[in-house]
Design an enzyme around this catalytic site. Structure first.
Site, short mmCIF file in Angstrom:
data_model
loop_
_atom_site.label_atom_id
_atom_site.label_comp_id
_atom_site.label_asym_id
_atom_site.label_seq_id
_atom_site.Cartn_x
_atom_site.Cartn_y
_atom_site.Cartn_z
N GLU A 16 0.82 -1.21 0.00
CA GLU A 16 0.00 0.00 0.00
C GLU A 16 0.86 1.26 0.00
OE1 GLU A 16 -3.95 -1.30 2.28
OE2 GLU A 16 -2.18 -1.04 3.51
N ASP A 220 -11.11 -10.05 4.19
CA ASP A 220 -11.57 -11.38 4.60
C ASP A 220 -12.76 -11.18 5.53
OD1 ASP A 220 -10.56 -11.53 7.64
OD2 ASP A 220 -9.01 -10.54 6.47
N1 SAH Z 1 1.30 -11.91 7.28
C1 SAH Z 1 0.87 -10.56 7.10
C2 SAH Z 1 0.37 -9.92 8.38
C3 SAH Z 1 -0.92 -10.48 8.86
S1 SAH Z 1 -1.56 -9.58 10.18
C4 SAH Z 1 1.99 -9.71 6.50
O1 SAH Z 1 2.90 -9.31 7.22
O2 SAH Z 1 1.93 -9.48 5.32
C5 SAH Z 1 -3.03 -8.95 9.45
C6 SAH Z 1 -3.00 -7.49 9.11
O3 SAH Z 1 -4.20 -7.16 8.41
C7 SAH Z 1 -3.00 -6.59 10.34
O4 SAH Z 1 -2.27 -5.44 10.04
C8 SAH Z 1 -4.50 -6.30 10.57
O5 SAH Z 1 -4.71 -4.96 10.91
C9 SAH Z 1 -5.21 -6.63 9.25
N2 SAH Z 1 -6.28 -7.65 9.26
C10 SAH Z 1 -6.88 -8.11 8.13
N3 SAH Z 1 -7.80 -9.06 8.42
C11 SAH Z 1 -7.79 -9.21 9.78
C12 SAH Z 1 -8.50 -10.09 10.67
N4 SAH Z 1 -9.38 -10.98 10.22
N5 SAH Z 1 -8.23 -10.00 12.00
C13 SAH Z 1 -7.32 -9.11 12.45
N6 SAH Z 1 -6.60 -8.27 11.64
C14 SAH Z 1 -6.82 -8.31 10.31
#
Ligand code: SAH
Length: 253
Positions: A16, A220
């Protein structure tokens, strides 16, 4: 042009921020506490672009540094989140009007979710900046066919993405199972989305009196397949959305 306030552009994910950095020709980098702050101009406005880090502590540190060290006067955050509210679907946008930490629990001393010392559980975003961001998000959605091709939209079922406004909840957990998701929906029926950083930014911005606006693209549904949907969505969709929204926001200033 009259000088506008120095604005922070914060993203949760590298993809982003890349779309912003690509348009910042005069940027220079300052590294503080392991974070790279990119200082420059975007559409003629002074900006500092940075990755928030994942989770509330990383986010709170980044927010504090932006305000105290980098001197930003307003913060715009863009990222992805899991959909919780009924009708909040993958590909929709949620603009936050308030945040709450869903994992804050000092009960029975304080009511569940109340932030000790503040007498409240919710922290509002800035009304006027949020209005501007919501307008930019809504015009970006209207033009979604310009930055998302037909195949991508079909693959994610993004026929008619919608904009929602309201409560987003944050906690130090990637919510990715149906029972946890259902528990959050029961406990916080007006929560539209769940993520891991926004409430920390909202609290720090409240403490310093700095305006904050946040937009999250739903990646999601915080359910059993969240971990499958999430990375696919990031690559194909989320980065395009944030670039388009920020572009429209900065052009209105
Ligand atoms: N593996 C990923 C990080 C996953 S953490 C990486 O580093 O590329 C998920 C990130 O997306 C967090 O920043 C959170 O704010 C957001 N997010 C998206 N879907 C989420 C969900 N179902 N629960 C919690 N956070 C979520």
């Amino acid at each position: 042009m009259t000088a506008s306030p120095r604005t922070a552009i914060v993203a949760a994910l590298h993809d982003e921020l890349a779309s912003v950095l690509a348009l910042m020709p005069d940027e220079h980098k300052q590294t503080v506490a392991g974070r790279d702050f990119w200082i420059g101009h975007w559409h003629g406005h002074e900006v500092v672009a940075v990755l928030s880090g994942i989770g509330k502590v990383a986010a709170a540190t980044t927010a504090t540094l932006l305000i105290e060290r980098l001197g930003v006067q307003r913060i715009v955050f863009t990222g992805v989140a899991g959909g919780l509210g009924e009708g909040v679907r993958v590909g929709d946008l949620v603009v936050a009007e308030a945040f709450l930490q869903h994992d804050m629990d000092a009960s029975p001393i304080f009511p569940r979710h109340e932030m000790p010392g503040y007498g409240r559980s919710r922290f509002d975003t800035d009304r006027s900046l949020t209005e501007q961001l919501a307008h930019a998000a809504s015009t970006a959605l209207d033009g979604a066919e310009h930055f998302l091709d037909r195949e991508t939209r079909a693959a994610f079922g993004l026929q008619t993405p919608r904009l929602h406004r309201g409560l987003i909840v944050s906690g130090d957990r990637f919510v990715s199972n149906a029972s946890e998701c259902a528990a959050l929906q029961r406990e916080l029926p007006d929560a539209l989305a769940v993520e891991m950083e926004g409430a920390a930014f909202a609290q720090v911005c409240h403490d310093f009196g700095v305006p904050l606006a946040v937009v999250r693209t739903i990646s999601d549904r915080a359910d059993d397949v969240a971990h499958v949907d999430f990375p696919r969505f990031l690559r194909a969709v989320a980065s395009r959305y944030s670039g388009a929204i920020l572009d429209r926001l900065f052009r209105t200033w």
